[in-house]
Design a protein around this motif. Structure first.
Motif, PDB file in Angstrom:
ATOM      1  N   GLN A 129       0.837  -1.207   0.000  1.00  0.00           N
ATOM      2  CA  GLN A 129       0.000   0.000   0.000  1.00  0.00           C
ATOM      3  C   GLN A 129       0.871   1.257   0.000  1.00  0.00           C
ATOM      4  OE1 GLN A 129      -2.463   0.491   3.482  1.00  0.00           O
ATOM      5  NE2 GLN A 129      -2.872   2.615   3.001  1.00  0.00           N
ATOM      6  N   PHE A 130       1.853   1.298   0.894  1.00  0.00           N
ATOM      7  CA  PHE A 130       2.697   2.489   0.972  1.00  0.00           C
ATOM      8  C   PHE A 130       3.643   2.581  -0.214  1.00  0.00           C
ATOM      9  CE2 PHE A 130       1.206   2.429   5.345  1.00  0.00           C
ATOM     10  CZ  PHE A 130       0.833   3.761   5.485  1.00  0.00           C
ATOM     11  N   ALA A 132       2.805   1.847  -3.218  1.00  0.00           N
ATOM     12  CA  ALA A 132       1.978   2.384  -4.303  1.00  0.00           C
ATOM     13  C   ALA A 132       1.614   3.847  -4.073  1.00  0.00           C
ATOM     14  CB  ALA A 132       0.712   1.552  -4.456  1.00  0.00           C
ATOM     15  N   SER A 133       1.330   4.216  -2.824  1.00  0.00           N
ATOM     16  CA  SER A 133       0.815   5.563  -2.568  1.00  0.00           C
ATOM     17  C   SER A 133       1.901   6.581  -2.225  1.00  0.00           C
ATOM     18  CB  SER A 133      -0.215   5.521  -1.436  1.00  0.00           C
ATOM     19  OG  SER A 133       0.396   5.122  -0.222  1.00  0.00           O
ATOM     20  N   SER A 134       2.946   6.138  -1.570  1.00  0.00           N
ATOM     21  CA  SER A 134       3.981   7.104  -1.150  1.00  0.00           C
ATOM     22  C   SER A 134       5.323   6.393  -0.970  1.00  0.00           C
ATOM     23  CB  SER A 134       3.556   7.809   0.137  1.00  0.00           C
ATOM     24  OG  SER A 134       3.271   6.854   1.139  1.00  0.00           O
ATOM     25  N   GLN A 135       5.802   5.777  -2.050  1.00  0.00           N
ATOM     26  CA  GLN A 135       7.052   5.019  -1.990  1.00  0.00           C
ATOM     27  C   GLN A 135       8.229   5.853  -1.513  1.00  0.00           C
ATOM     28  OE1 GLN A 135       9.988   5.160  -3.865  1.00  0.00           O
ATOM     29  NE2 GLN A 135      10.729   3.079  -4.104  1.00  0.00           N
TER      30      GLN A 135
END
Length: 173
Positions: A129-130, A132-135
């Motif tokens: 999840q992270f 994808a959203s805020s690598q």
């Protein structure tokens, strides 16, 4: 999906070849595989066994004990840089301690999960999840966690290898 061969190539550069530094609590080490670790998984191992370890032997050990965690592999991570950093953290601090560092990092980013050192579907899902959203934020926090762990181990003297460890912590695919 993450690729073990890509990740292990980075770890092997960080780990280097054979050393037998008396200040290293792991004892003789080759490709990052320490005598202390190998004695635990293969009782009766000697320093000569470490010296004779091949890259393929080391890769096999890394795949079995560090890429595979609680019967799950890091293959399911969707970001290669994140998978590589997670592998590097687990190699450096061991499992479950390395997994706990990753979980604490995810908590700091807002994930709802236990920092219990058990790598499972919840940790895997949060990493994806992270990623994808805020690598970039995830990678910065993983780097900070690794750096803080090194500093927490600092005893007041310039510990041999600290500079290399900090450079390693800063690696970002």
């Amino acid at each position: 999906m993450a690729d073990f061969d890509t990740a292990i190539a980075v770890v092997l550069v960080h780990e280097g070849g054979f050393s037998d530094d008396p200040a290293d609590p792991g004892g003789a080490t080759n490709f990052g595989i320490s005598l202390r670790f190998l004695e635990r998984v293969r009782p009766g191992t000697t320093a000569a066994d470490i010296r004779n370890l091949t890259v393929d032997d080391a890769k096999s050990l890394y795949r079995t004990y560090f890429w595979t965690l609680n019967a799950r592999t890091l293959d399911a991570l969707t970001d290669q840089a994140v998978a590589t950093k997670v592998l590097d953290i687990v190699v450096q601090f061991g499992a479950p301690a390395g997994v706990t560092e990753v979980q604490k990092t995810l908590q700091k980013l807002g994930a709802s999960l236990a920092a219990d050192g058990a790598y499972g579907s919840i940790t895997e899902s949060a990493l994806n999840q992270f990623s994808a959203s805020s690598q970039p934020a995830l990678m910065r926090e993983l780097i900070a966690a690794m750096t803080l762990r090194y500093i927490a181990d600092y005893t007041g003297a310039v510990r041999p290898g600290l500079y290399g460890q900090l450079r390693r912590a800063a690696w970002y695919g």
